[in-house]
Design a protein around this motif. Sequence first.
Motif, PDB file in Angstrom:
ATOM      1  N   ALA A   1      -3.210  13.593   3.171  1.00 13.27           N
ATOM      2  CA  ALA A   1      -4.317  13.114   2.332  1.00 13.27           C
ATOM      3  C   ALA A   1      -3.898  11.953   1.424  1.00 13.27           C
ATOM      4  O   ALA A   1      -4.749  11.199   0.956  1.00 13.27           O
ATOM      5  CB  ALA A   1      -4.847  14.277   1.484  1.00 13.27           C
ATOM      6  N   ALA A   2      -2.600  11.791   1.195  1.00 10.34           N
ATOM      7  CA  ALA A   2      -2.133  10.826   0.186  1.00 10.34           C
ATOM      8  C   ALA A   2      -2.223   9.362   0.613  1.00 10.34           C
ATOM      9  O   ALA A   2      -2.305   8.481  -0.234  1.00 10.34           O
ATOM     10  CB  ALA A   2      -0.698  11.166  -0.217  1.00 10.34           C
ATOM     11  N   SER A   3      -2.169   9.074   1.924  1.00 12.23           N
ATOM     12  CA  SER A   3      -2.097   7.658   2.354  1.00 12.23           C
ATOM     13  C   SER A   3      -2.849   7.439   3.658  1.00 12.23           C
ATOM     14  O   SER A   3      -2.978   8.348   4.473  1.00 12.23           O
ATOM     15  CB  SER A   3      -0.632   7.237   2.582  1.00 12.23           C
ATOM     16  OG  SER A   3       0.224   7.735   1.602  1.00 12.23           O
ATOM     17  N   ASP A   4      -3.289   6.206   3.856  1.00 14.46           N
ATOM     18  CA  ASP A   4      -3.886   5.832   5.140  1.00 14.46           C
ATOM     19  C   ASP A   4      -2.813   5.657   6.209  1.00 14.46           C
ATOM     20  O   ASP A   4      -3.057   5.865   7.392  1.00 14.46           O
ATOM     21  CB  ASP A   4      -4.663   4.518   5.009  1.00 14.46           C
ATOM     22  CG  ASP A   4      -5.943   4.724   4.207  1.00 14.46           C
ATOM     23  OD1 ASP A   4      -6.406   5.884   4.117  1.00 14.46           O
ATOM     24  OD2 ASP A   4      -6.464   3.730   3.666  1.00 14.46           O
ATOM     25  N   LEU A   5      -1.624   5.235   5.767  1.00 13.74           N
ATOM     26  CA  LEU A   5      -0.516   4.998   6.707  1.00 13.74           C
ATOM     27  C   LEU A   5       0.487   6.151   6.623  1.00 13.74           C
ATOM     28  O   LEU A   5       1.008   6.449   5.538  1.00 13.74           O
ATOM     29  CB  LEU A   5       0.176   3.671   6.382  1.00 13.74           C
ATOM     30  CG  LEU A   5       1.430   3.329   7.192  1.00 13.74           C
ATOM     31  CD1 LEU A   5       1.148   3.264   8.684  1.00 13.74           C
ATOM     32  CD2 LEU A   5       2.039   2.013   6.694  1.00 13.74           C
ATOM     33  N   ILE A   6       0.733   6.794   7.771  1.00 21.80           N
ATOM     34  CA  ILE A   6       1.659   7.932   7.830  1.00 21.80           C
ATOM     35  C   ILE A   6       2.770   7.574   8.805  1.00 21.80           C
ATOM     36  O   ILE A   6       2.516   7.358   9.997  1.00 21.80           O
ATOM     37  CB  ILE A   6       0.929   9.204   8.318  1.00 21.80           C
ATOM     38  CG1 ILE A   6      -0.233   9.534   7.373  1.00 21.80           C
ATOM     39  CG2 ILE A   6       1.895  10.375   8.427  1.00 21.80           C
ATOM     40  CD1 ILE A   6      -1.248  10.488   7.967  1.00 21.80           C
TER      41      ILE A   6
ATOM     42  N   PRO B   1       0.824  -1.211   0.000  1.00 24.05           N
ATOM     43  CA  PRO B   1       0.000   0.000   0.000  1.00 24.05           C
ATOM     44  C   PRO B   1       0.860   1.265   0.000  1.00 24.05           C
ATOM     45  O   PRO B   1       2.026   1.226   0.367  1.00 24.05           O
ATOM     46  CB  PRO B   1      -0.808  -0.095   1.298  1.00 24.05           C
ATOM     47  CG  PRO B   1      -0.113  -1.090   2.139  1.00 24.05           C
ATOM     48  CD  PRO B   1       0.675  -1.984   1.245  1.00 24.05           C
ATOM     49  N   SER B   2       0.254   2.366  -0.393  1.00 27.46           N
ATOM     50  CA  SER B   2       0.994   3.628  -0.409  1.00 27.46           C
ATOM     51  C   SER B   2       1.235   4.104   1.024  1.00 27.46           C
ATOM     52  O   SER B   2       0.433   3.836   1.929  1.00 27.46           O
ATOM     53  CB  SER B   2       0.239   4.679  -1.213  1.00 27.46           C
ATOM     54  OG  SER B   2      -0.871   5.128  -0.484  1.00 27.46           O
ATOM     55  N   ILE B   3       2.353   4.769   1.207  1.00 23.50           N
ATOM     56  CA  ILE B   3       2.771   5.248   2.531  1.00 23.50           C
ATOM     57  C   ILE B   3       3.160   6.719   2.416  1.00 23.50           C
ATOM     58  O   ILE B   3       3.828   7.117   1.457  1.00 23.50           O
ATOM     59  CB  ILE B   3       3.987   4.440   3.054  1.00 23.50           C
ATOM     60  CG1 ILE B   3       3.617   2.957   3.245  1.00 23.50           C
ATOM     61  CG2 ILE B   3       4.525   5.036   4.362  1.00 23.50           C
ATOM     62  CD1 ILE B   3       4.799   2.051   3.593  1.00 23.50           C
TER      63      ILE B   3
END
Length: 293
Positions: A58-63, A4-6
């Motif tokens: 805003a870009a990812s659920d995981l920060i 997933p995106s991070i």
Amino acid sequence: ATTPSITFIGLGPMGQAMVRTLLGAGHPITLWNRTAARAEPLVAEGARLADSPAEAVAASDLIILSLTDYQAMYDILSPVESQLAGRTIVNLSSDDPDVTRKAAAWAKRHGANFITGGVMGPAPMVGTDGMHVYYSGQKSVFETHEASLRPIGKPDYLGEDEGLAQLFYLANLDVFLTSLASVLHATALANAAGVPAARIYPRLVQMVTETGQMMDVGEDVGKNLDEGHHPGEMASATMMGATADHILTASKAAGIDTVLPSALKSYYDSAINAGRGSESWTVLYEFIKKSKA
Ligand code: NDP
């Protein structure tokens, strides 16, 4: 998706190494850093640079955060705290355990999940087999993101109390920093007698390794500490205390700093003066714990 995106915020030496590792594992990465120029090499390697913390969040659920301390997180994320709901923040920065607990409560007030991490190695170790990372916080949240975090280092999940990761990190660093200082002190003791540091330093580094082996004496010392049991057949507090005294007197005679050996000797004095000198050196634990009161 397995990759997933991070969103990754904080590009000190640690953050840069982590981003490289995560890119290598195939995660799409959005970056933000106070000093934007630090992102350039990583953008060349495939990461995307956000223009603002708001865009990054805003870009990812995981920060994932790797910052100097937790205040830096508030400086960056407080202005966008209304956008954190539903996301997971994993903070890999160092701070006091209570500060990390308060941060978790802050995130929860804004509807976000919060996992704390303690990274047990320097930047060159990121992504290698030797690296491990303590984590604490809500178990189901950790499990959701464990696969994404794994490339950074072997995860060691400690429990739901968010303070645990930094408590374990600090306990490790307590040993680490004391060992570093003791090696420098011992080098100075020898150097005052004319021994070049280059001659004794490697032997003292070897001693740090051997100390670990000597502390693992085949008994369950940790369990004995919990039970207040200090069998002293092999190395009594009185015997070790005499050596602590010799280190202090030799340090004084050498004219070097005596803060560390004085502290050591005071631990042994407490045990011996309380009539417990015939027990193992581990009896110091009782007097170290006591100072909390
Ligand atoms: P640095 O302190 O060098 O870099 C930290 C990052 O924090 C930079 O991106 C910096 O931004 C940012 N930052 C600091 N203050 C603020 C602020 N007020 N507002 C916005 N951004 C801020 O840290 P490292 O990479 O060395 O370490 C990161 C964390 O990892 C630390 O908590 C450290 O204790 C821990 N750690 C470090 C290890 C190491 O060997 N270095 C080993 C294990 C843990 P900018 O680029 O703009 O300055």
